[in-house]
Motif scaffolding. Structure first.
Motif, PDB file in Angstrom:
ATOM      1  N   ILE A   1       3.605  -4.686   2.831  1.00 47.37           N
ATOM      2  CA  ILE A   1       4.342  -3.422   2.906  1.00 47.37           C
ATOM      3  C   ILE A   1       3.372  -2.251   2.990  1.00 47.37           C
ATOM      4  O   ILE A   1       2.357  -2.210   2.279  1.00 47.37           O
ATOM      5  CB  ILE A   1       5.235  -3.224   1.653  1.00 47.37           C
ATOM      6  N   LEU A   2       3.688  -1.291   3.842  1.00 51.40           N
ATOM      7  CA  LEU A   2       2.977  -0.014   3.894  1.00 51.40           C
ATOM      8  C   LEU A   2       3.989   1.101   3.720  1.00 51.40           C
ATOM      9  O   LEU A   2       4.968   1.181   4.467  1.00 51.40           O
ATOM     10  CB  LEU A   2       2.244   0.164   5.229  1.00 51.40           C
ATOM     11  N   VAL A   3       3.754   1.963   2.741  1.00 47.46           N
ATOM     12  CA  VAL A   3       4.584   3.156   2.554  1.00 47.46           C
ATOM     13  C   VAL A   3       3.730   4.378   2.856  1.00 47.46           C
ATOM     14  O   VAL A   3       2.788   4.692   2.119  1.00 47.46           O
ATOM     15  CB  VAL A   3       5.156   3.249   1.126  1.00 47.46           C
TER      16      VAL A   3
ATOM     17  N   ILE B   1       0.869  -1.180   0.000  1.00 52.34           N
ATOM     18  CA  ILE B   1       0.000   0.000   0.000  1.00 52.34           C
ATOM     19  C   ILE B   1       0.902   1.225   0.000  1.00 52.34           C
ATOM     20  O   ILE B   1       1.813   1.337   0.827  1.00 52.34           O
ATOM     21  CB  ILE B   1      -0.905   0.021   1.250  1.00 52.34           C
ATOM     22  N   ILE B   2       0.640   2.126  -0.922  1.00 56.51           N
ATOM     23  CA  ILE B   2       1.438   3.352  -1.028  1.00 56.51           C
ATOM     24  C   ILE B   2       0.492   4.536  -0.985  1.00 56.51           C
ATOM     25  O   ILE B   2      -0.322   4.739  -1.900  1.00 56.51           O
ATOM     26  CB  ILE B   2       2.270   3.363  -2.325  1.00 56.51           C
TER      27      ILE B   2
ATOM     28  N   VAL C   1      -3.302  -1.002   9.341  1.00 55.46           N
ATOM     29  CA  VAL C   1      -2.511  -2.073   8.730  1.00 55.46           C
ATOM     30  C   VAL C   1      -1.901  -3.023   9.762  1.00 55.46           C
ATOM     31  O   VAL C   1      -1.742  -4.218   9.505  1.00 55.46           O
ATOM     32  CB  VAL C   1      -1.396  -1.458   7.844  1.00 55.46           C
ATOM     33  N   MET C   2      -1.582  -2.501  10.931  1.00 51.46           N
ATOM     34  CA  MET C   2      -0.809  -3.283  11.900  1.00 51.46           C
ATOM     35  C   MET C   2      -1.429  -4.645  12.250  1.00 51.46           C
ATOM     36  O   MET C   2      -0.700  -5.656  12.308  1.00 51.46           O
ATOM     37  CB  MET C   2      -0.578  -2.466  13.169  1.00 51.46           C
ATOM     38  N   PRO C   3      -2.727  -4.748  12.496  1.00 53.40           N
ATOM     39  CA  PRO C   3      -3.280  -6.070  12.813  1.00 53.40           C
ATOM     40  C   PRO C   3      -3.044  -7.097  11.710  1.00 53.40           C
ATOM     41  O   PRO C   3      -2.895  -8.290  11.989  1.00 53.40           O
ATOM     42  CB  PRO C   3      -4.787  -5.787  12.983  1.00 53.40           C
ATOM     43  N   HIS C   4      -2.975  -6.642  10.474  1.00 54.75           N
ATOM     44  CA  HIS C   4      -2.748  -7.555   9.353  1.00 54.75           C
ATOM     45  C   HIS C   4      -1.269  -7.922   9.240  1.00 54.75           C
ATOM     46  O   HIS C   4      -0.931  -9.069   8.956  1.00 54.75           O
ATOM     47  CB  HIS C   4      -3.251  -6.918   8.060  1.00 54.75           C
TER      48      HIS C   4
ATOM     49  N   GLY D   1       6.178  -7.912   8.266  1.00 54.04           N
ATOM     50  CA  GLY D   1       6.108  -7.026   7.116  1.00 54.04           C
ATOM     51  C   GLY D   1       7.019  -5.827   7.288  1.00 54.04           C
ATOM     52  O   GLY D   1       7.860  -5.781   8.184  1.00 54.04           O
ATOM     53  N   VAL D   2       6.814  -4.862   6.405  1.00 57.05           N
ATOM     54  CA  VAL D   2       7.685  -3.680   6.377  1.00 57.05           C
ATOM     55  C   VAL D   2       6.845  -2.409   6.314  1.00 57.05           C
ATOM     56  O   VAL D   2       5.866  -2.337   5.565  1.00 57.05           O
ATOM     57  CB  VAL D   2       8.630  -3.705   5.159  1.00 57.05           C
TER      58      VAL D   2
END
Length: 256
Positions: free
Chosen positions: A85-87, A10-11, A124-127, A133-134
């Motif tokens: 990934i989360l940006v 996700i960006i 996003v954190m619970p997933h 992840g990053v």
């Protein structure tokens, strides 16, 4: 090396400027990219271009300052594929000192830059906790050095810098890495628009002046920021967490 095959990313703010370069490079390196943007037409156009060039991208109309919107979009993605990934790139700028910054402008900057990052992290954190992840946050040199007339923006980026350290510390046990990057001036359409609006007729002169504030003598290219983002989100960077990376042409260390 630095492949992102089978990764779902996700960006935020992923259809313009630095975010667009990150979206394109992630897709080129094999990631499935989900672009969060307010401008849905622009997001759709850029996602279509990525898909036309052999990548895989999807677009979502999301105001990162709205927690319910963020959570709904994140949960929809996670229902179909695990998020890797989360940006956190979405952000807005503001020019002004503490005296010239209105309460309305201060709140606007914080709602997007700080609360927006918090909203995405929380959603996003619970997933990510299920398999690791990053997370990569886009901070700024303004987080650690004084930039003239950037009060609200600098304070917001300082919050991103600190948030990065806190998240990295709290989620080590879940195999979640969290880092940030701190660019100096980057040549994006925002810069061109700012110069045209603020210095009509003197755009080239002011562009050269701003470029030379970096010891290396130029502004960064968006794809240079994107390349660092690719590395920090790749498996090759698996031993890196809780770090902020300057990408500033020597601005912080050599500007004396």
């Amino acid at each position: 090396m630095f492949r992102l095959d089978n990764k779902v990313a996700i960006i935020t703010g992923g259809a313009s400027g630095i975010g667009l370069s990150i979206s394109r490079l992630f897709a080129k390196q094999g990631a499935t990219v989900h672009i969060f943007e307010l401008n849905i037409d622009q997001a759709e156009r850029e996602a279509d271009l990525i898909n036309a060039n052999g990548g895989e991208a999807y677009f979502h109309k999301v105001d990162v300052s709205k927690q319910k919107e963020v959570k709904k979009a994140v949960d929809k993605i996670a229902k179909e594929n695990a998020i890797d990934i989360l940006v956190n790139n979405a952000g807005i700028a503001h020019i002004g000192t503490v005296e010239s910054t209105s309460e309305e402008d201060f709140d606007k900057v914080f709602n997007v830059n700080v609360k927006g990052t918090y909203n995405c992290l929380q959603a996003v954190m619970p997933h990510l906790k299920t398999k690791g992840g990053v997370i990569l946050n886009v901070a700024s040199i303004a987080a650690t050095v004084g930039i003239p007339d950037r009060f609200a923006y600098s304070v917001s980026k300082g919050a991103i810098y600190t948030m990065t350290l806190q998240v990295a510390k709290d989620y080590l046990k879940y195999n979640i890495r969290c880092n940030s990057i701190s660019p100096a001036r980057v040549h994006t359409p925002f810069v061109d628009g700012f110069l045209k609006k603020t210095y009509p007729g003197k755009e080239k002169e002011m562009f050269d002046k701003l470029s030379k504030t970096q010891p290396i003598g130029r502004m960064a290219k968006p794809e240079e920021i994107g390349s660092l983002a690719v590395y920090l989100c790749s498996d090759e960077a698996g031993f890196i967490t809780g770090c902020d990376y300057l990408i500033d042409g020597g601005f912080v260390k050599l500007n004396n």
